[in-house]
Design a protein around this motif. Sequence first.
Motif, short mmCIF file in Angstrom:
data_model
loop_
_atom_site.label_atom_id
_atom_site.label_comp_id
_atom_site.label_asym_id
_atom_site.label_seq_id
_atom_site.Cartn_x
_atom_site.Cartn_y
_atom_site.Cartn_z
N GLY A 115 0.80 -1.22 0.00
CA GLY A 115 0.00 0.00 0.00
C GLY A 115 0.83 1.27 0.00
O GLY A 115 0.31 2.37 0.09
N SER A 116 2.15 1.11 -0.09
CA SER A 116 3.04 2.28 -0.05
C SER A 116 3.05 2.98 -1.41
O SER A 116 2.28 2.63 -2.30
CB SER A 116 4.43 1.81 0.36
N ALA A 117 3.97 3.93 -1.57
CA ALA A 117 4.06 4.73 -2.79
C ALA A 117 2.71 5.39 -3.10
O ALA A 117 2.21 5.34 -4.21
CB ALA A 117 4.54 3.90 -3.97
N GLY A 118 2.11 5.99 -2.07
CA GLY A 118 0.85 6.69 -2.25
C GLY A 118 -0.29 5.73 -2.57
O GLY A 118 -1.23 6.08 -3.26
N GLY A 119 -0.18 4.48 -2.08
CA GLY A 119 -1.25 3.51 -2.29
C GLY A 119 -1.15 2.77 -3.62
O GLY A 119 -2.04 2.03 -4.00
N THR A 120 -0.03 2.97 -4.34
CA THR A 120 0.08 2.32 -5.64
C THR A 120 0.92 1.05 -5.60
O THR A 120 0.91 0.27 -6.53
CB THR A 120 0.73 3.27 -6.68
N GLU A 121 1.66 0.85 -4.51
CA GLU A 121 2.54 -0.32 -4.42
C GLU A 121 1.71 -1.49 -3.87
O GLU A 121 1.62 -1.68 -2.66
CB GLU A 121 3.74 0.00 -3.52
N LEU A 122 1.10 -2.26 -4.77
CA LEU A 122 0.16 -3.29 -4.34
C LEU A 122 0.59 -4.69 -4.78
O LEU A 122 -0.19 -5.63 -4.72
CB LEU A 122 -1.25 -2.97 -4.88
N ASP A 123 1.84 -4.80 -5.23
CA ASP A 123 2.33 -6.13 -5.58
C ASP A 123 2.47 -6.98 -4.33
O ASP A 123 2.93 -6.50 -3.30
CB ASP A 123 3.70 -6.03 -6.26
N ILE A 124 2.06 -8.24 -4.43
CA ILE A 124 2.21 -9.15 -3.29
C ILE A 124 3.02 -10.34 -3.78
O ILE A 124 2.65 -11.00 -4.75
CB ILE A 124 0.83 -9.59 -2.77
N ASP A 125 4.13 -10.59 -3.11
CA ASP A 125 4.98 -11.72 -3.47
C ASP A 125 4.46 -12.96 -2.74
O ASP A 125 4.63 -13.09 -1.53
CB ASP A 125 6.42 -11.41 -3.08
N LEU A 126 3.83 -13.84 -3.48
CA LEU A 126 3.21 -15.01 -2.84
C LEU A 126 4.21 -16.11 -2.54
O LEU A 126 3.87 -17.10 -1.90
CB LEU A 126 2.09 -15.55 -3.74
N SER A 127 5.45 -15.92 -2.99
CA SER A 127 6.41 -17.02 -2.79
C SER A 127 7.43 -16.71 -1.69
O SER A 127 8.43 -17.38 -1.56
CB SER A 127 7.12 -17.30 -4.11
N SER A 128 7.16 -15.68 -0.88
CA SER A 128 8.13 -15.32 0.17
C SER A 128 8.09 -16.34 1.31
O SER A 128 7.14 -17.11 1.44
CB SER A 128 7.81 -13.93 0.71
#
Lengths: 393, 231
Positions: B200-213
């Motif tokens: 949710g960072s970068a003004g709410g634009t960073e919405l990538d979710i790494d499902l393999s962490s």
Amino acid sequence: MQFGVFSVSDITRDPISGETPSEAERIEAIVKIAVKAEEVGLDVFAIGEHHNPPFFSSSPTTLLAHIAALTERLILTTATTLITTNDPVRIAEEYAMLQHLAKGRMDLMLGRGNTAPVYPWFGQDIRQGLPLALENYNLLHKLWREDVVDWEGQFRTPLQGFTSTPRPLDDVPPFVWHGSIRTPEIAEQAAFYGNGYFANHIFWPTSHSKRLIDFYRQRFEHYGHGTRKQAIVGVGGQAYIAKRSQDAVKEFRPYFDEAPVYGHGPTLEEFTQGTPLTVGSPQEVIDKTLTFHDAFGDYQRQMFLIDHAGMPLGMVLDQLELLGGEVVPVLRKELASRRDPESADAPTHAGLVKAKYGDGPARQPRPNANRGDNVTGASPYQDSAPAAEYPEI
Amino acid sequence: MTTPKEPFRLAVVSAGTSDPSSTRMLADRIASRVAALAQERGGAVAIDVIDLRELAGEITTAIVSQLMGPKMTRAIEVLGRADGIVASAPVYKAAPSGLFSSFFHVLDNDLLIAKPVVLAATAGTARHALVVDEQMRSLFAYLRTMTVPTSVFAATEDWNAAELGERIGRAAIELLLLMESGFADQVRSESWKSYQHEYGSAGGTELDIDLSSDLMRLATGGSALKPKRPE
């Protein structure tokens, strides 16, 4: 759809009278608030867990069991149970006990807790907060589903042949909500297990909560628990209600202005504009709450924060009258008319029993006789896997 | 050099508090120099100004309650789409003003990654001259921006020295070249994942979710334990 109130259990000075309630007074008040919640027709009461002043609620299951004895319909739950600093073994035991005493009228919501100094008081470290929460729930999930647990993890001593007692009521684990406002891993865990996901939805705009709700719905479907619409979503909210809008603003402003967390910051107007808080007439609260449904789709539980910031008991009870008398009945009607028949029912013990057994009888675990050491043998219960056979000596 | 199809978007952030303000004036001179240079080179620059004076209430609100008001939200949008930034602060007490620092403190860590920035400051005395390089530059390093080599500092006496204009010109061309190179866009498209992000960072634009962490494996019933050596 279930409606309820949740309390953080803060003991805050009343800015109008200047009085700070004693712990005894506030604890007595919270019981009255819960009982009143049932009286006015609400479905759920939730209490937080904190281990530092100015909060009183260090032992939620004790409080909730007491309220269970005073009520008949109300579902008792937490907001939240600390899945980080509590030993999951103790959570399994305490909440199963509560489940029995409340005859299934309970569930729980798991949260991490964000106060760094609290962690070491319980032998933990906030820097490990997220892995701790995830691992502890993995264990809790097993403890309620397997009579005998062998387990090894990073954060607590391994378990060998451990049985958490009592077994859940009807051998149906309490329903679990995973609460999170910005942690995809928590939403993922909720989806993986087919549990509920709760967005606190107090400090941030609706668009913020929507992101992880949508992610959770998508992952819930991915893991085969049902369609996106069938995922189980709870949402927080905050309201102050008066018959006339301008009275609501006038009455609530002194409490808002000095409220812990957001007091001395934004104006009441800025905060109501930018967050889910409504301060106004019943109709205004209804209208704003319906916008949550517009954003999130059908959801199963709506909680309201109505007892914080030093508001005296009488004021809170009046809020409950308005919430239960004028707001919730309209919301029930409106939301029922908008409800997609595909969406999930709100979780109850009866529903979970039905899902597990259909119309058949529920399992009632009866322990075998004490063998003196509690660890030998593989079947602590008469109906669990066949008892180990011992050679005749 | 290729002519850009769209004008570069230059965001000017000024923490000047008077009107007119020398801090704002300095920022404007840099921005218009960038625009003029771009024009000479067949390009164009569109300038958005964020005057922090107007955001003062919302900045303190954001600090004490995390609530982003409408003006803050607009400022974040402007910075999020900016190709370059001119950030200008007054110095009162051997540090950039609290208004300036506070504004950047409440922005998401990810918002400005790789964006070219000219740092500028004004002060009543030349004794404050190193504030730009010793304090503002480290703040912008934390935000992982690309600050240009030339800082622009103007004490009272600099306003009637031709050298100020030369420094402005130097900083302006440095910023323009960095914008033209497409450095920020390229870092963001090719290497964005290699930076630490918060959901949710970068003004709410960073919405990538790494499902393999590792954490996601733990979330889905896996173990946090390191695999044991075979016995």
